[in-house]
Design a protein around this motif. Sequence first.
Motif, mmCIF file in Angstrom:
data_model
loop_
_atom_site.group_PDB
_atom_site.id
_atom_site.type_symbol
_atom_site.label_atom_id
_atom_site.label_comp_id
_atom_site.label_asym_id
_atom_site.label_seq_id
_atom_site.Cartn_x
_atom_site.Cartn_y
_atom_site.Cartn_z
ATOM 1 N N ALA A 194 0.878 -1.151 -0.009
ATOM 2 C CA ALA A 194 0.074 -0.119 -0.195
ATOM 3 C C ALA A 194 0.846 1.454 0.195
ATOM 4 O O ALA A 194 0.670 2.243 -0.654
ATOM 5 C CB ALA A 194 -0.941 -0.148 1.235
ATOM 6 N N SER A 200 -4.896 2.651 0.014
ATOM 7 C CA SER A 200 -5.001 2.163 1.293
ATOM 8 C C SER A 200 -4.977 0.704 1.428
ATOM 9 O O SER A 200 -4.833 0.122 0.445
ATOM 10 C CB SER A 200 -6.561 2.470 1.770
ATOM 11 O OG SER A 200 -7.382 1.852 0.847
ATOM 12 N N VAL A 204 -5.842 -2.258 -1.615
ATOM 13 C CA VAL A 204 -4.980 -3.128 -2.089
ATOM 14 C C VAL A 204 -5.405 -4.640 -1.854
ATOM 15 O O VAL A 204 -5.394 -5.572 -2.620
ATOM 16 C CB VAL A 204 -3.541 -3.110 -1.233
ATOM 17 C CG1 VAL A 204 -2.530 -4.312 -1.583
ATOM 18 C CG2 VAL A 204 -2.860 -1.882 -1.595
#
Length: 243
Positions: A194, A200, A204
């Motif tokens: 990430a 975020s 991911v």
Amino acid sequence: MLTTALRATPSATSSKSFVRRLEACGGVAAAEIAILEAALHAPETYRAGELLHPPRPGAPPFFMVSGWACLARLLDDGRRQVLAFLLPGDGVGFDLLTQSRESTSVLALTPVKVQRVRQSLLGEITGCPGVNRALAVASDQQQTRLIDQVVRLGRQTAYERCAHLLLELHGRLAEIGETQGDAFRLPVKQEVLADALGLSLVHVNRTLQQLRRDQLVEVHGGAAILKDRQALAATCEYRSGST
């Protein structure tokens, strides 16, 4: 188990990973390798989370012997942008991107072993034409990957970013024999991905699940399998020569 098989790969624990990396970048004579090895300090070990490269100019360059690290920019509020992954065999401090500076840090992501260059013998290394050429090629590749990172963060979707990064990591590890076909060890958590992808953690995770549903990628147990590299490359416009 895939992860067990990957851990058993002989190259994964070889102290010659930097030799394989240099050889992948161009012809390096055996005599030059001997000079290079004589110019290195004994291996140093670091735990995950430790700084490998102090953020100050003039720090001696080193080679990654084993483990994964990253070049990162740390913000005052604790956020982090991973600029580049540093893998076994990589030279750190030989190119403009990875040279130590106050704005960036080299951080161990896993247990790491490195060998630093003796400052008094740095000229011995740069005086070897084959090693010099290989380091120049490696520097050019690093710059190309930095451009890829800018494009990933600036223009690609989350799906394309994940696909492109996984292909890049596979290609770099394949150069030094640390893959098994389409599979490779991925010893970092999704939080690290990430930080590299500007996404975020939740995003991911969802994207990797979508790649799995599309039968393109499988990530689990510290390993990744690229199930259809050709389709994956077409998805994100990946160019294999950029590793």
